[in-house]
Write a protein that holds these residues in place. Structure first.
Motif, PDB file in Angstrom:
ATOM      1  N   GLY A 147       0.830  -1.199   0.000  1.00  0.00           N
ATOM      2  CA  GLY A 147       0.000   0.000   0.000  1.00  0.00           C
ATOM      3  C   GLY A 147       0.863   1.246   0.000  1.00  0.00           C
ATOM      4  O   GLY A 147       0.674   2.152  -0.809  1.00  0.00           O
ATOM      5  N   ALA A 148       1.873   1.249   0.884  1.00  0.00           N
ATOM      6  CA  ALA A 148       2.721   2.433   1.018  1.00  0.00           C
ATOM      7  C   ALA A 148       3.495   2.711  -0.267  1.00  0.00           C
ATOM      8  O   ALA A 148       3.554   3.845  -0.736  1.00  0.00           O
ATOM      9  CB  ALA A 148       3.685   2.237   2.181  1.00  0.00           C
ATOM     10  N   PHE A 149       4.086   1.655  -0.863  1.00  0.00           N
ATOM     11  CA  PHE A 149       4.941   1.879  -2.028  1.00  0.00           C
ATOM     12  C   PHE A 149       4.151   2.149  -3.303  1.00  0.00           C
ATOM     13  O   PHE A 149       4.522   2.993  -4.111  1.00  0.00           O
ATOM     14  CB  PHE A 149       5.872   0.684  -2.252  1.00  0.00           C
ATOM     15  N   GLN A 150       3.041   1.393  -3.475  1.00  0.00           N
ATOM     16  CA  GLN A 150       2.325   1.536  -4.734  1.00  0.00           C
ATOM     17  C   GLN A 150       1.652   2.895  -4.859  1.00  0.00           C
ATOM     18  O   GLN A 150       1.446   3.397  -5.956  1.00  0.00           O
ATOM     19  CB  GLN A 150       1.286   0.417  -4.877  1.00  0.00           C
ATOM     20  N   ASN A 151       1.302   3.479  -3.710  1.00  0.00           N
ATOM     21  CA  ASN A 151       0.574   4.736  -3.779  1.00  0.00           C
ATOM     22  C   ASN A 151       1.483   5.952  -3.731  1.00  0.00           C
ATOM     23  O   ASN A 151       1.016   7.079  -3.702  1.00  0.00           O
ATOM     24  CB  ASN A 151      -0.429   4.795  -2.634  1.00  0.00           C
ATOM     25  N   MET A 152       2.796   5.692  -3.698  1.00  0.00           N
ATOM     26  CA  MET A 152       3.702   6.817  -3.619  1.00  0.00           C
ATOM     27  C   MET A 152       3.814   7.503  -4.980  1.00  0.00           C
ATOM     28  O   MET A 152       3.886   6.845  -6.008  1.00  0.00           O
ATOM     29  CB  MET A 152       5.072   6.332  -3.164  1.00  0.00           C
ATOM     30  N   ASP A 153       3.829   8.804  -4.920  1.00  0.00           N
ATOM     31  CA  ASP A 153       3.933   9.577  -6.150  1.00  0.00           C
ATOM     32  C   ASP A 153       5.391   9.541  -6.623  1.00  0.00           C
ATOM     33  O   ASP A 153       6.273  10.107  -5.976  1.00  0.00           O
ATOM     34  CB  ASP A 153       3.492  11.019  -5.850  1.00  0.00           C
ATOM     35  N   THR A 154       5.655   8.865  -7.776  1.00  0.00           N
ATOM     36  CA  THR A 154       7.042   8.692  -8.194  1.00  0.00           C
ATOM     37  C   THR A 154       7.675   9.999  -8.662  1.00  0.00           C
ATOM     38  O   THR A 154       8.899  10.123  -8.693  1.00  0.00           O
ATOM     39  CB  THR A 154       7.163   7.662  -9.343  1.00  0.00           C
ATOM     40  N   SER A 155       6.846  10.994  -8.985  1.00  0.00           N
ATOM     41  CA  SER A 155       7.428  12.259  -9.442  1.00  0.00           C
ATOM     42  C   SER A 155       8.224  12.938  -8.332  1.00  0.00           C
ATOM     43  O   SER A 155       9.132  13.713  -8.596  1.00  0.00           O
ATOM     44  CB  SER A 155       6.325  13.186  -9.959  1.00  0.00           C
ATOM     45  N   LEU A 156       7.888  12.613  -7.069  1.00  0.00           N
ATOM     46  CA  LEU A 156       8.663  13.180  -5.959  1.00  0.00           C
ATOM     47  C   LEU A 156      10.107  12.694  -6.014  1.00  0.00           C
ATOM     48  O   LEU A 156      11.045  13.463  -5.807  1.00  0.00           O
ATOM     49  CB  LEU A 156       8.033  12.780  -4.617  1.00  0.00           C
ATOM     50  N   GLU A 157      10.267  11.389  -6.289  1.00  0.00           N
ATOM     51  CA  GLU A 157      11.620  10.841  -6.381  1.00  0.00           C
ATOM     52  C   GLU A 157      12.362  11.427  -7.581  1.00  0.00           C
ATOM     53  O   GLU A 157      13.543  11.757  -7.486  1.00  0.00           O
ATOM     54  CB  GLU A 157      11.559   9.314  -6.520  1.00  0.00           C
ATOM     55  N   GLU A 158      11.633  11.520  -8.700  1.00  0.00           N
ATOM     56  CA  GLU A 158      12.268  12.074  -9.897  1.00  0.00           C
ATOM     57  C   GLU A 158      12.721  13.510  -9.646  1.00  0.00           C
ATOM     58  O   GLU A 158      13.828  13.904 -10.035  1.00  0.00           O
ATOM     59  CB  GLU A 158      11.289  12.036 -11.077  1.00  0.00           C
ATOM     60  N   ALA A 159      11.862  14.274  -8.948  1.00  0.00           N
ATOM     61  CA  ALA A 159      12.215  15.665  -8.648  1.00  0.00           C
ATOM     62  C   ALA A 159      13.504  15.730  -7.838  1.00  0.00           C
ATOM     63  O   ALA A 159      14.410  16.522  -8.129  1.00  0.00           O
ATOM     64  CB  ALA A 159      11.075  16.328  -7.877  1.00  0.00           C
ATOM     65  N   ALA A 160      13.612  14.843  -6.827  1.00  0.00           N
ATOM     66  CA  ALA A 160      14.815  14.842  -5.982  1.00  0.00           C
ATOM     67  C   ALA A 160      16.051  14.541  -6.812  1.00  0.00           C
ATOM     68  O   ALA A 160      17.099  15.167  -6.647  1.00  0.00           O
ATOM     69  CB  ALA A 160      14.653  13.816  -4.865  1.00  0.00           C
TER      70      ALA A 160
END
Lengths: 266, 276
Positions: A147-160
């Motif tokens: 639940g935690a990983f699948q719902n994470m917005d991947t654009s946050l990681e890309e932004a970092a």
């Protein structure tokens, strides 16, 4: 309306054994039956005076802590891989990892017993129990962490990463805080499962029994039963506290991911 | 790769041991020495010795009864929480349902003995209310007691998958059914139930398969006529020191369970396809 009455009756059915537990734990009689006698604390006192129990509890806590850590680490790897990457044989691999959820526990117990004792000729120990508990707790960890990983917005990681963070520091600074509530929830659930697990531990425990194995031994002695009720009361309280904390973090994780709560651990 | 750690762990501690059990079931044991010549002797014994067959049949019957009882009792609860509880209260209900499941399994099973016993809570309660004159004896130390206790232990396993399936149902479909003139009951029968079937199937599997491997409940509340195949497997491994025979019984039990489970899934698919 009648459905609500049924639901309440069902909850009473579910809670019946748990309600009875404290009644007998504080009851001043060695016989576990009604009518109740006067109030006493001596069964709790008896627990305090039993060194063998303390050793078993310590052993179980040691196993449960290690199980919680290892199964959550494995759960993080699997949930992350399942959410982020495509790889060959993804479904069968994930299927295999989740199998212990439906496999009868006795099968896990005897199959590991055969390998450890008969084929490898090792001694059974605390570590064999840890190994088996990690196996059965990992699917629960994955279910919670998915639940935690699948719902994470991947654009946050890309932004970092665009802002110059390395993959590792991105994981530490961005991903980890976002999935932290799920991790805490997974640690607590694995801990609770391991602490209570008997069927497998009975096969794999070495010279030092775990707490459920110790309780199993006590169940044969009628004069020990009130103390078992007292111990059970403490355990129920403890697990309600742990589960409430786990539930709190699970919900906070969902809120952090901006999701509606669909409820339930599984 | 990230997946390799959990995958390797599952292979080493699950797939390999399962393979070992299978291999072991073709070996034999003569007191302390293991004879590794492959033979079908254990399977022949499992087939010829009536006790094993009896235990296996009884285990499948008990697990089947537990599954039916658990799922039938669980469905209205899942339905109630999904359709009649306000959304913000749903997780509280689910939390309340799961708590008893996480708390001390052994002591919970033992307490059912206290509840169902001759002088137990149920009997003294019922006779106190004047509903019965003689204590009920058909509820302890037999298969009924095992079914009641396991139905209690596996309740959340049945409720949660059904609940998830019910939550997924698009509520407008139900309105459409009503608008097209179906009664409430017919809408449930023709719309809700078929759409909830995946949850029901998951519930059946997740209750039926693990219950066959429980040896605690039969031992504590089952009496001599409530013992199951898992008790025999445990005895073979730990008391009789005949691991190969225990392994063969475990393989046979798993085989029957898998065949029944697959058969159930297949029948269900066929049934649903016909309905569409």
């Amino acid at each position: 309306m009648s459905l609500r009455v049924y639901a309440i009756a069902y909850l009473i059915f579910l809670y019946l054994p748990i309600f009875l537990l404290p009644l007998f734990a504080f009851n001043d009689s060695t016989i576990i039956a009604f009518p109740l006698d006067s109030l006493t604390f001596r069964w709790f006192y008896e627990l305090w005076e039993t060194p063998a129990l303390h050793a078993a509890v310590q052993n179980s806590i040691f196993i449960a802590v290690l199980t919680a850590i290892f199964s959550t680490l494995l759960g993080i790897c699997a949930a992350r891989a399942a959410a982020k990457y495509e790889f060959p044989l993804k479904r069968p691999i994930m299927g295999l990892i989740m199998v212990p959820l439906v496999l009868p526990e006795i099968i896990v117990g005897v199959s590991l017993l055969v390998v450890v004792v008969q084929l490898l000729e090792w001694q059974l120990s605390t570590w064999t129990v840890v190994g088996a508990h990690v196996l059965i707790c990992t699917p629960f960890s994955i279910a919670i962490l998915n639940g935690a990983f699948q719902n994470m917005d991947t654009s946050l990681e890309e932004a970092a990463q665009d802002l110059g963070e390395t993959p590792f520091s991105t994981f530490r600074l961005v991903t980890l805080p976002l999935v932290m509530p799920g991790i805490i929830s997974s640690l607590l659930i694995s801990f609770t499962i391991s602490l209570d697990e008997f069927i497998i531990a009975f096969f794999l425990t070495g010279a030092d029994p775990t707490m459920p194995v110790y309780i199993w031994g006590l169940l044969r002695f009628p004069q020990k039963l009130p103390a078992v009720m007292a111990l059970g009361t403490i355990l129920v309280l403890l697990s309600i506290i742990l589960l409430t904390i786990a539930e709190y973090y699970r919900r906070r994780g969902l809120a952090r991911a901006g999701l509606k709560d669909k409820g339930g651990f599984l | 790769m990230l997946i390799s750690a959990p995958a390797l762990y599952a292979i080493l501690l699950l797939a390999v041991p399962l393979g070992a059990i299978f291999l072991f079931s073709f070996w034999t044991q003569d007191y302390l020495t293991l004879i590794t010549t492959p033979t079908l002797a254990n399977y022949q014994e499992a087939w010829n010795e009536p006790l094993y067959g009896l235990l296996l049949r009884r285990s499948l019957m008990i697990s089947g009864a537990v599954t039916v009882a658990t799922v039938l009792l669980a469905f209205p609860i899942a339905y109630f929480v999904s359709f009649h509880v306000r959304p913000e209260r749903k997780s509280l209900w689910l939390f309340l349902i799961t708590i008893p499941f996480w708390t001390s399994y052994l002591i919970r099973v033992f307490l059912w003995k206290v509840i169902l016993g001759y002088n137990g809570v149920l009997n003294s309660g019922l006779s106190g209310l004047g509903l019965i004159d003689e204590p009920l004896t058909f509820i302890l130390y037999n298969a009924n007691a095992v079914v009641i206790t396991l139905a209690h232990a596996f309740a959340p396993f049945a409720i949660l998958p059904i609940f998830v399936a019910l939550e997924r149902i698009d509520r407008s479909l139900l309105e459409a059914g009503r608008d097209l003139g179906e009664t409430k009951l017919m809408t449930f029968w023709r719309v809700t139930l078929p759409l909830a079937m995946p949850g029901v199937v998951a519930a059946v599997l997740i209750v039926f398969i693990p219950t066959i491997g429980d040896y605690v409940t039969p031992r504590l509340v089952g009496g001599p006529n409530g013992l199951m195949i898992a008790n025999m497997i445990q005895t073979q491994f730990l008391k009789l020191n005949n691991a190969p025979m225990g392994a063969a019984l475990a393989v046979v039990a798993m085989l029957f369970v898998s065949v029944i489970a697959l058969g159930f899934v297949w029948l269900n698919r066929k049934f649903l396809r016909v309905k569409q």
